[in-house]
Design a protein around this motif. Structure first.
Motif, mmCIF file in Angstrom:
data_model
loop_
_atom_site.group_PDB
_atom_site.id
_atom_site.type_symbol
_atom_site.label_atom_id
_atom_site.label_comp_id
_atom_site.label_asym_id
_atom_site.label_seq_id
_atom_site.Cartn_x
_atom_site.Cartn_y
_atom_site.Cartn_z
ATOM 1 N N GLY A 94 0.768 -1.230 0.000
ATOM 2 C CA GLY A 94 0.000 0.000 0.000
ATOM 3 C C GLY A 94 0.805 1.289 0.000
ATOM 4 O O GLY A 94 0.215 2.376 -0.095
ATOM 5 N N ALA A 95 2.118 1.207 0.089
ATOM 6 C CA ALA A 95 2.923 2.432 0.141
ATOM 7 C C ALA A 95 2.856 3.193 -1.186
ATOM 8 O O ALA A 95 2.700 4.423 -1.194
ATOM 9 N N GLY A 96 2.981 2.498 -2.301
ATOM 10 C CA GLY A 96 2.926 3.164 -3.599
ATOM 11 C C GLY A 96 1.578 3.831 -3.827
ATOM 12 O O GLY A 96 1.505 4.989 -4.262
ATOM 13 N N ARG A 97 0.506 3.121 -3.523
ATOM 14 C CA ARG A 97 -0.840 3.681 -3.682
ATOM 15 C C ARG A 97 -1.021 4.898 -2.775
ATOM 16 O O ARG A 97 -1.561 5.928 -3.191
ATOM 17 N N ALA A 98 -0.556 4.800 -1.538
ATOM 18 C CA ALA A 98 -0.675 5.927 -0.609
ATOM 19 C C ALA A 98 0.100 7.136 -1.122
ATOM 20 O O ALA A 98 -0.363 8.273 -0.997
ATOM 21 N N LEU A 99 1.271 6.911 -1.705
ATOM 22 C CA LEU A 99 2.061 8.008 -2.250
ATOM 23 C C LEU A 99 1.377 8.648 -3.457
ATOM 24 O O LEU A 99 1.372 9.869 -3.597
ATOM 25 N N VAL A 100 0.807 7.837 -4.342
ATOM 26 C CA VAL A 100 0.095 8.385 -5.502
ATOM 27 C C VAL A 100 -1.089 9.222 -5.028
ATOM 28 O O VAL A 100 -1.303 10.346 -5.503
ATOM 29 N N ARG A 113 -4.924 21.910 -11.779
ATOM 30 C CA ARG A 113 -6.149 21.428 -12.428
ATOM 31 C C ARG A 113 -5.972 20.027 -12.995
ATOM 32 O O ARG A 113 -6.947 19.318 -13.220
ATOM 33 N N ARG A 114 -4.689 19.663 -13.263
ATOM 34 C CA ARG A 114 -4.362 18.346 -13.838
ATOM 35 C C ARG A 114 -3.103 17.817 -13.186
ATOM 36 O O ARG A 114 -2.273 18.576 -12.695
ATOM 37 N N ILE A 115 -2.957 16.494 -13.252
ATOM 38 C CA ILE A 115 -1.716 15.863 -12.837
ATOM 39 C C ILE A 115 -1.353 14.839 -13.907
ATOM 40 O O ILE A 115 -2.232 14.152 -14.441
ATOM 41 N N THR A 116 -0.075 14.790 -14.254
ATOM 42 C CA THR A 116 0.390 13.900 -15.312
ATOM 43 C C THR A 116 1.585 13.099 -14.814
ATOM 44 O O THR A 116 2.129 13.351 -13.732
ATOM 45 N N LEU A 117 1.996 12.150 -15.629
ATOM 46 C CA LEU A 117 3.200 11.367 -15.345
ATOM 47 C C LEU A 117 3.639 10.685 -16.620
ATOM 48 O O LEU A 117 2.913 10.629 -17.602
ATOM 49 N N ARG A 118 4.853 10.176 -16.575
ATOM 50 C CA ARG A 118 5.394 9.365 -17.662
ATOM 51 C C ARG A 118 5.844 8.054 -17.036
ATOM 52 O O ARG A 118 6.455 8.043 -15.970
ATOM 53 N N VAL A 119 5.531 6.955 -17.703
ATOM 54 C CA VAL A 119 5.883 5.637 -17.200
ATOM 55 C C VAL A 119 6.345 4.793 -18.384
ATOM 56 O O VAL A 119 5.817 4.922 -19.496
ATOM 57 N N ALA A 126 3.333 -0.553 -12.388
ATOM 58 C CA ALA A 126 3.131 0.878 -12.173
ATOM 59 C C ALA A 126 1.967 1.389 -13.015
ATOM 60 O O ALA A 126 1.132 2.160 -12.529
ATOM 61 N N ARG A 127 1.885 0.941 -14.256
ATOM 62 C CA ARG A 127 0.786 1.378 -15.121
ATOM 63 C C ARG A 127 -0.559 0.961 -14.539
ATOM 64 O O ARG A 127 -1.517 1.729 -14.558
ATOM 65 N N ALA A 128 -0.630 -0.241 -13.992
ATOM 66 C CA ALA A 128 -1.877 -0.717 -13.383
ATOM 67 C C ALA A 128 -2.225 0.106 -12.146
ATOM 68 O O ALA A 128 -3.395 0.456 -11.929
ATOM 69 N N LEU A 129 -1.236 0.426 -11.328
ATOM 70 C CA LEU A 129 -1.468 1.254 -10.146
ATOM 71 C C LEU A 129 -2.025 2.618 -10.565
ATOM 72 O O LEU A 129 -3.046 3.067 -10.036
ATOM 73 N N TYR A 130 -1.364 3.269 -11.507
ATOM 74 C CA TYR A 130 -1.810 4.592 -11.940
ATOM 75 C C TYR A 130 -3.217 4.527 -12.521
ATOM 76 O O TYR A 130 -4.056 5.380 -12.230
ATOM 77 N N ALA A 131 -3.490 3.529 -13.346
ATOM 78 C CA ALA A 131 -4.830 3.394 -13.932
ATOM 79 C C ALA A 131 -5.879 3.205 -12.844
ATOM 80 O O ALA A 131 -6.974 3.784 -12.922
ATOM 81 N N SER A 132 -5.551 2.420 -11.818
ATOM 82 C CA SER A 132 -6.518 2.181 -10.742
ATOM 83 C C SER A 132 -6.773 3.437 -9.911
ATOM 84 O O SER A 132 -7.770 3.511 -9.196
ATOM 85 N N GLU A 133 -5.887 4.429 -10.034
ATOM 86 C CA GLU A 133 -6.055 5.695 -9.311
ATOM 87 C C GLU A 133 -6.569 6.812 -10.224
ATOM 88 O O GLU A 133 -6.467 7.981 -9.906
ATOM 89 N N GLY A 134 -7.141 6.404 -11.372
ATOM 90 C CA GLY A 134 -7.815 7.372 -12.227
ATOM 91 C C GLY A 134 -6.989 7.976 -13.344
ATOM 92 O O GLY A 134 -7.481 8.829 -14.093
#
Length: 162
Positions: A94-100, A113-119, A126-134
């Motif tokens: 849960g540390a990665g999810r909590a940090l995101v 107004r927006r947040i972005t990232l590159r992976v 990591a891609r799955a984590l980010y997708a699960s967080e919207g």
């Protein structure tokens, strides 16, 4: 392992963050050479105010770096996750999810107004984590990087904070 606590980084986290950066470096997520033992973690463009850290029982186990995608005033309404690392022993807990989530909240708190990232394309966890967080894929730069002889896509992801 209990839920991690998230807090702003402090200047005295430098040594722990530098160690974590060296221990977690991998071609799975890095496009730069591994950090050297003497390399500072904080520098003039990226200091403690740009980081949130995760702790378990007082031990620093992760960080997220939040910055601007460009220096342009016309882009100042966007924040970008510019780095995320979690110690091996804290992965999957849960540390990665909590940090995101903390990075999203902090970007919103700072008026973004927006947040972005590159992976990297091959970093499926990591891609799955980010997708699960919207976060949604907003673009792909095919074979943007050559890492150890393998061409890897650069995946651009983002989400609205409104």
């Amino acid at each position: 392992m209990p839920e991690p606590s998230i807090r702003p980084a402090r200047p005295d986290d430098e040594a722990d963050l530098a160690r974590l950066d060296r221990e977690t470096w991998s071609l799975l997520h890095a496009v730069t050479p591994p950090p050297e033992p003497h390399d500072p973690f904080f520098h003039e463009r990226c200091g403690p105010d740009d980081h949130l850290v995760a702790e378990y029982e007082g031990r620093l186990v992760g960080y997220v770096r939040l910055g601007f995608p460009t220096p342009l005033a016309s882009n100042a309404h966007v924040r970008q996750i510019r780095g995320l690392a979690v110690a091996e022993e804290a992965r999957g807990k849960g540390a990665g999810r909590a940090l995101v989530r903390a990075a999203v909240a902090e970007a919103r708190r700072r008026g973004a107004r927006r947040i972005t990232l590159r992976v990297l394309g091959h970093n499926t966890a990591a891609r799955a984590l980010y997708a699960s967080e919207g976060f949604a894929v907003e673009g792909v730069q095919p074979e943007e990087f050559c890492l150890d002889g393998t061409y890897v896509d650069d995946v651009l992801m983002g989400r609205s904070l409104l």
